[in-house]
Design a protein around this motif. Structure first.
Motif, PDB file in Angstrom:
ATOM      1  N   SER A 212       0.809  -1.223   0.000  1.00  0.00           N
ATOM      2  CA  SER A 212       0.000   0.000   0.000  1.00  0.00           C
ATOM      3  C   SER A 212       0.835   1.262   0.000  1.00  0.00           C
ATOM      4  O   SER A 212       0.515   2.240  -0.687  1.00  0.00           O
ATOM      5  CB  SER A 212      -0.948  -0.002   1.207  1.00  0.00           C
ATOM      6  N   SER A 213       1.920   1.286   0.778  1.00  0.00           N
ATOM      7  CA  SER A 213       2.715   2.519   0.878  1.00  0.00           C
ATOM      8  C   SER A 213       3.387   2.851  -0.451  1.00  0.00           C
ATOM      9  O   SER A 213       3.424   4.015  -0.862  1.00  0.00           O
ATOM     10  CB  SER A 213       3.759   2.391   1.993  1.00  0.00           C
ATOM     11  N   THR A 235      -7.194  -7.733  -6.711  1.00  0.00           N
ATOM     12  CA  THR A 235      -7.817  -7.015  -5.591  1.00  0.00           C
ATOM     13  C   THR A 235      -9.116  -7.734  -5.235  1.00  0.00           C
ATOM     14  O   THR A 235     -10.079  -7.717  -5.984  1.00  0.00           O
ATOM     15  CB  THR A 235      -8.116  -5.560  -5.996  1.00  0.00           C
ATOM     16  N   ARG A 239     -10.802  -3.586   1.201  1.00  0.00           N
ATOM     17  CA  ARG A 239      -9.691  -3.191   2.073  1.00  0.00           C
ATOM     18  C   ARG A 239      -8.375  -3.818   1.635  1.00  0.00           C
ATOM     19  O   ARG A 239      -7.403  -3.824   2.405  1.00  0.00           O
ATOM     20  CB  ARG A 239     -10.005  -3.590   3.521  1.00  0.00           C
ATOM     21  N   ASP A 240      -8.327  -4.313   0.416  1.00  0.00           N
ATOM     22  CA  ASP A 240      -7.107  -4.912  -0.103  1.00  0.00           C
ATOM     23  C   ASP A 240      -6.054  -3.829  -0.357  1.00  0.00           C
ATOM     24  O   ASP A 240      -6.301  -2.627  -0.163  1.00  0.00           O
ATOM     25  CB  ASP A 240      -7.419  -5.686  -1.378  1.00  0.00           C
ATOM     26  N   VAL A 241      -4.902  -4.264  -0.823  1.00  0.00           N
ATOM     27  CA  VAL A 241      -3.726  -3.391  -0.927  1.00  0.00           C
ATOM     28  C   VAL A 241      -3.974  -2.131  -1.756  1.00  0.00           C
ATOM     29  O   VAL A 241      -3.698  -1.008  -1.309  1.00  0.00           O
ATOM     30  CB  VAL A 241      -2.540  -4.191  -1.516  1.00  0.00           C
ATOM     31  N   GLU A 244      -6.646   0.412  -0.326  1.00  0.00           N
ATOM     32  CA  GLU A 244      -6.073   1.052   0.863  1.00  0.00           C
ATOM     33  C   GLU A 244      -5.007   2.072   0.469  1.00  0.00           C
ATOM     34  O   GLU A 244      -4.872   3.126   1.109  1.00  0.00           O
ATOM     35  CB  GLU A 244      -5.486  -0.002   1.798  1.00  0.00           C
ATOM     36  N   ARG A 247      -6.689   5.290  -0.437  1.00  0.00           N
ATOM     37  CA  ARG A 247      -7.105   6.026   0.758  1.00  0.00           C
ATOM     38  C   ARG A 247      -5.896   6.646   1.453  1.00  0.00           C
ATOM     39  O   ARG A 247      -5.963   7.795   1.923  1.00  0.00           O
ATOM     40  CB  ARG A 247      -7.843   5.082   1.715  1.00  0.00           C
ATOM     41  N   SER A 248      -4.799   5.915   1.498  1.00  0.00           N
ATOM     42  CA  SER A 248      -3.585   6.442   2.134  1.00  0.00           C
ATOM     43  C   SER A 248      -3.045   7.660   1.405  1.00  0.00           C
ATOM     44  O   SER A 248      -2.419   8.539   2.014  1.00  0.00           O
ATOM     45  CB  SER A 248      -2.503   5.357   2.191  1.00  0.00           C
ATOM     46  N   ARG A 252     -10.339   8.659  -2.244  1.00  0.00           N
ATOM     47  CA  ARG A 252     -11.493   7.904  -1.752  1.00  0.00           C
ATOM     48  C   ARG A 252     -11.848   6.821  -2.753  1.00  0.00           C
ATOM     49  O   ARG A 252     -11.603   6.962  -3.960  1.00  0.00           O
ATOM     50  CB  ARG A 252     -12.698   8.823  -1.553  1.00  0.00           C
ATOM     51  N   TYR A 256     -16.531  -0.589  -5.444  1.00  0.00           N
ATOM     52  CA  TYR A 256     -15.711  -1.793  -5.549  1.00  0.00           C
ATOM     53  C   TYR A 256     -16.589  -2.942  -6.034  1.00  0.00           C
ATOM     54  O   TYR A 256     -17.689  -3.153  -5.526  1.00  0.00           O
ATOM     55  CB  TYR A 256     -15.079  -2.180  -4.209  1.00  0.00           C
TER      56      TYR A 256
END
Length: 337
Positions: A212-213, A235, A239-241, A244, A247-248, A252, A256
């Motif tokens: 995610s990062s 995916t 809330r998968d990689v 997320e 969102r990070s 938004r 899905y």
């Protein structure tokens, strides 16, 4: 309109309903018969011919088709539509740029119920088009229609269709990798073809680790006006990689999952005003899949919600593709997908 057989001697000035062979050659249907035509028909031994005569107040087929076309396309430049010349009661409408067709189905239906002789056929709403694609055909079936009926059709027809051109000019594809496996170029090539046919340019290749990062950082740095994420691993949850990561990055997730197959595992949202689409694995193939419908509409500025996606199920069972890892026809049971 008066229609039926008449003695050849009385046919001058009428419209020939069926092609016939005369002493001077073939006379095509739709020809307004002259004295010369009548003489040639009589010389060939024809006693009568089937003709049409317009009543007072009737509008001739080509004039009617052209009038309706110019009512539908009031502003060809703004609607991105070209009107063809009329012939045999038909006028065609063509896109003048790539995009998606915006069809007001209520207006088209309203035109088509006024008189069975007045017809408009179109491509589906939000159908992707290229410059030069025919998007509609207007056909006056009879040789003329009553003026009041044509007037009613023209009253309801303004802006019944048009083309929504691309709203963006540059795209970025973010690909992820697991371990040292560099993604195949196949997926990027398929996505480049998709965006180029809508006039967009794809920015330089971006490959990041499948976490995610790293994806969030790539989203933040992406130069494109619209972003795509193609992950090494599918995916499989909101809330998968990849969701997320969006969102990070301060974005938004709008939707899905979609009831289109192939193409179920798709998500989309936005970040800083840029649309972001998380692609299903089938996007690596050039074959039509659910991602095509979503990206084409978002590229052309069509706002989409989860409700819009959920409504795509009827007609959402698309053609099986050879590269599908789990073909519908195989599996543990008759309903396996």
């Amino acid at each position: 309109m008066i229609f039926g057989p008449v003695p050849v001697a009385e046919a001058e000035g009428a419209i020939l309903a069926h092609s016939v062979t005369s002493a001077s050659g073939r006379i095509a249907k739709g020809t307004v018969l002259t004295k010369t035509h009548v003489a040639a028909l009589a010389k060939a031994g024809h006693a009568e011919v089937t003709v049409a005569r317009l009543d007072a107040g009737d509008i001739e087929e080509n004039q009617a088709a052209e009038q309706l076309a110019r009512s539908i396309v009031l502003d060809p430049s703004a609607q991105h539509v070209r009107i063809s010349a009329a012939g045999a009661g038909r006028v065609n409408l063509y896109a003048t740029c790539p995009g998606v067709a915006a069809i007001a189905s209520d207006k088209i239906s309203a035109i088509n119920v006024i008189d069975p002789m007045i017809t408009v056929a179109t491509v589906p709403h939000l159908h992707r088009v290229d410059a030069g694609t025919m998007i509609a055909t207007i056909k006056i079936i009879s040789y003329g229609v009553p003026g009041p009926a044509l007037g009613d059709a023209c009253t309801v027809s303004p802006h019944a269709l048009g083309i929504l051109p691309p709203a963006y000019s540059r795209a970025t594809l973010i690909e992820t990798q697991t371990g040292d496996d560099v993604p195949s170029c196949k997926g990027r090539a398929a996505m480049i073809a998709r965006v180029e046919r809508l006039g967009l340019e794809m920015s330089d290749r971006v490959i990041v680790p499948h976490d995610s990062s790293a994806i969030a950082c790539a989203i933040d740095q992406a130069p494109g006006d619209i972003l795509f994420i193609l992950t090494a691993s599918a995916t499989s949850d909101p809330r998968d990689v990849a969701p997320e990561a969006l969102r990070s990055a301060g974005g938004r997730v709008e939707a899905y999952g979609m009831p289109v197959d192939p193409g179920n595992l798709l998500f989309f949202g936005d970040v800083d005003g840029k649309p972001v689409i998380g692609l299903p694995g089938c996007a690596r193939s050039p074959a039509l899949n659910g991602a095509d419908w979503v990206l084409e509409r978002l590229i052309c500025g069509v706002a989409l919600t989860q409700a819009d996606i959920s409504a795509l199920g009827v007609g959402g069972l698309l053609k099986e593709i050879p590269t599908r890892p789990r073909p519908r026809a195989s599996g543990s049971g008759p309903d396996s997908a």
